[in-house]
Enzyme design. Structure first.
Site, PDB file in Angstrom:
ATOM      1  N   HIS A  91       0.840  -1.211   0.000  1.00 57.46           N
ATOM      2  CA  HIS A  91       0.000   0.000   0.000  1.00 57.46           C
ATOM      3  C   HIS A  91       0.876   1.263   0.000  1.00 57.46           C
ATOM      4  O   HIS A  91       0.594   2.226  -0.733  1.00 57.46           O
ATOM      5  CB  HIS A  91      -0.871   0.054   1.264  1.00 57.46           C
ATOM      6  CG  HIS A  91      -1.886  -1.043   1.383  1.00 57.46           C
ATOM      7  ND1 HIS A  91      -2.029  -1.796   2.522  1.00 57.46           N
ATOM      8  CD2 HIS A  91      -2.835  -1.486   0.520  1.00 57.46           C
ATOM      9  CE1 HIS A  91      -3.007  -2.658   2.357  1.00 57.46           C
ATOM     10  NE2 HIS A  91      -3.508  -2.506   1.141  1.00 57.46           N
TER      11      HIS A  91
ATOM     12  N   LYS B 241     -17.548  -6.234   7.964  1.00 57.76           N
ATOM     13  CA  LYS B 241     -16.316  -7.005   7.741  1.00 57.76           C
ATOM     14  C   LYS B 241     -15.589  -7.442   9.012  1.00 57.76           C
ATOM     15  O   LYS B 241     -14.712  -8.297   8.949  1.00 57.76           O
ATOM     16  CB  LYS B 241     -15.355  -6.204   6.844  1.00 57.76           C
ATOM     17  CG  LYS B 241     -15.092  -6.895   5.501  1.00 57.76           C
ATOM     18  CD  LYS B 241     -14.028  -6.171   4.732  1.00 57.76           C
ATOM     19  CE  LYS B 241     -13.426  -7.022   3.628  1.00 57.76           C
ATOM     20  NZ  LYS B 241     -12.406  -6.290   2.885  1.00 57.76           N
TER      21      LYS B 241
ATOM     22  N   ARG C 155      -2.113  -6.408  -8.630  1.00 59.60           N
ATOM     23  CA  ARG C 155      -0.987  -7.275  -8.302  1.00 59.60           C
ATOM     24  C   ARG C 155      -0.799  -8.343  -9.353  1.00 59.60           C
ATOM     25  O   ARG C 155       0.303  -8.702  -9.714  1.00 59.60           O
ATOM     26  CB  ARG C 155      -1.212  -7.950  -6.941  1.00 59.60           C
ATOM     27  CG  ARG C 155      -1.064  -7.021  -5.778  1.00 59.60           C
ATOM     28  CD  ARG C 155      -1.560  -7.649  -4.520  1.00 59.60           C
ATOM     29  NE  ARG C 155      -2.992  -7.887  -4.610  1.00 59.60           N
ATOM     30  CZ  ARG C 155      -3.791  -8.122  -3.570  1.00 59.60           C
ATOM     31  NH1 ARG C 155      -3.282  -8.190  -2.368  1.00 59.60           N
ATOM     32  NH2 ARG C 155      -5.081  -8.300  -3.729  1.00 59.60           N
TER      33      ARG C 155
ATOM     34  N   SER D 276      -3.013  -7.564   2.972  1.00 57.18           N
ATOM     35  CA  SER D 276      -3.283  -7.452   4.415  1.00 57.18           C
ATOM     36  C   SER D 276      -3.683  -8.813   4.966  1.00 57.18           C
ATOM     37  O   SER D 276      -3.381  -9.153   6.119  1.00 57.18           O
ATOM     38  CB  SER D 276      -4.397  -6.435   4.681  1.00 57.18           C
ATOM     39  OG  SER D 276      -4.009  -5.167   4.230  1.00 57.18           O
TER      40      SER D 276
END
Ligand code: PNS
Length: 159
Positions: free
Chosen positions: A17, A41, A90, A128
C-alpha cells in the site's frame, strides 16, 4: 487541481500500500487515502487505528491526506470533488473484479476515472490478509509492514 482517491481497507497497511501511495502522490496534486468503514467485515483494527497507522506512515508526504469513508466509493469521490480513483493491480486475479467495479463506477459517474497502477514486483504477493495470517501464528512480518507497526499487529493476537 487533480485530486485522487486511493481507497482500501488497510487492515493493516502494508509495504505494498505504501509503495502505491508514494507513487500515486507523485502523479496527482492531492491524494486522499480513503479507509473504508465496513461494519460488516469485522476488521482486526478499528477505523481510528487504521487511519492513525496510515497517518504515521505517510506524515512526510505533504500532498497525502488520510480520511475514512462509509457507503459507496463513487459517492464519496463526488463529495470530495475527486475525479480519479487509484487502484493497484498485483496479478491477473485482481483484474476481473477491479475492472467490473471500475466499469460500474463509470456508469454511475462518468466524470470519475479509475487509474490502475501495476504493483511493484517485490510486493506482488503481498496483502493485508497474508499479514494477518502470518501474524496470527507469530510468524515474521518484517518483510510486509514497517517496523513501528509490527508490535501493534502482534498485540492484536495476544489480546
Ligand atoms: O483494500 P480493499 O478491501 O481491496 O478495498 C476495497 C474497497 C474499499 C476499495 C471497496 O470495497 C469499496 O470501494 N467499497 C465501498 C463500496 C463500493 O463503492 N463498492 C463498489 C461498487 S459495488
Amino acid at each position: 487541481m487533480r485530486r485522487a482517491i486511493y481507497p482500501g481497507s488497510f487492515d493493516p497497511v502494508t509495504y505494498g500500500h505504501l509503495d502505491m501511495i508514494v507513487r500515486s502522490a507523485k502523479i496527482v496534486d492531492e491524494l486522499i487515502v480513503a479507509v473504508l468503514i465496513n461494519s460488516a467485515k469485522n476488521p482486526l483494527f478499528s477505523i481510528e487505528e487504521r487511519v492513525s497507522m496510515l497517518e504515521e506512515m505517510t506524515k512526510d508526504i505533504p500532498n497525502v491526506k488520510i480520511q475514512s469513508f462509509e457507503g459507496l466509493l463513487i459517492e464519496y469521490a463526488r463529495e470530495k470533488e475527486a475525479n480519479l480513483i487509484i487502484r493497484g493491480l498485483r496479478a491477473v486475479t485482481d483484474f476481473e473484479y477491479e475492472l467490473q467495479i471500475a466499469q460500474t463506477n463509470r456508469i454511475v459517474n462518468s466524470q470519475v476515472d479509475t487509474l490502475f497502477l501495476a504493483t511493484s514486483l517485490e510486493y506482488a504477493y503481498l496483502s493485508s490478509t497474508i499479514v494477518r495470517e502470518v501474524a496470527s501464528y507469530g510468524g515474521d512480518i518484517s518483510h510486509f509492514v514497517p517496523g513501528p507497526l509490527i508490535e501493534r499487529i502482534y498485540a492484536k493476537y495476544k489480546q
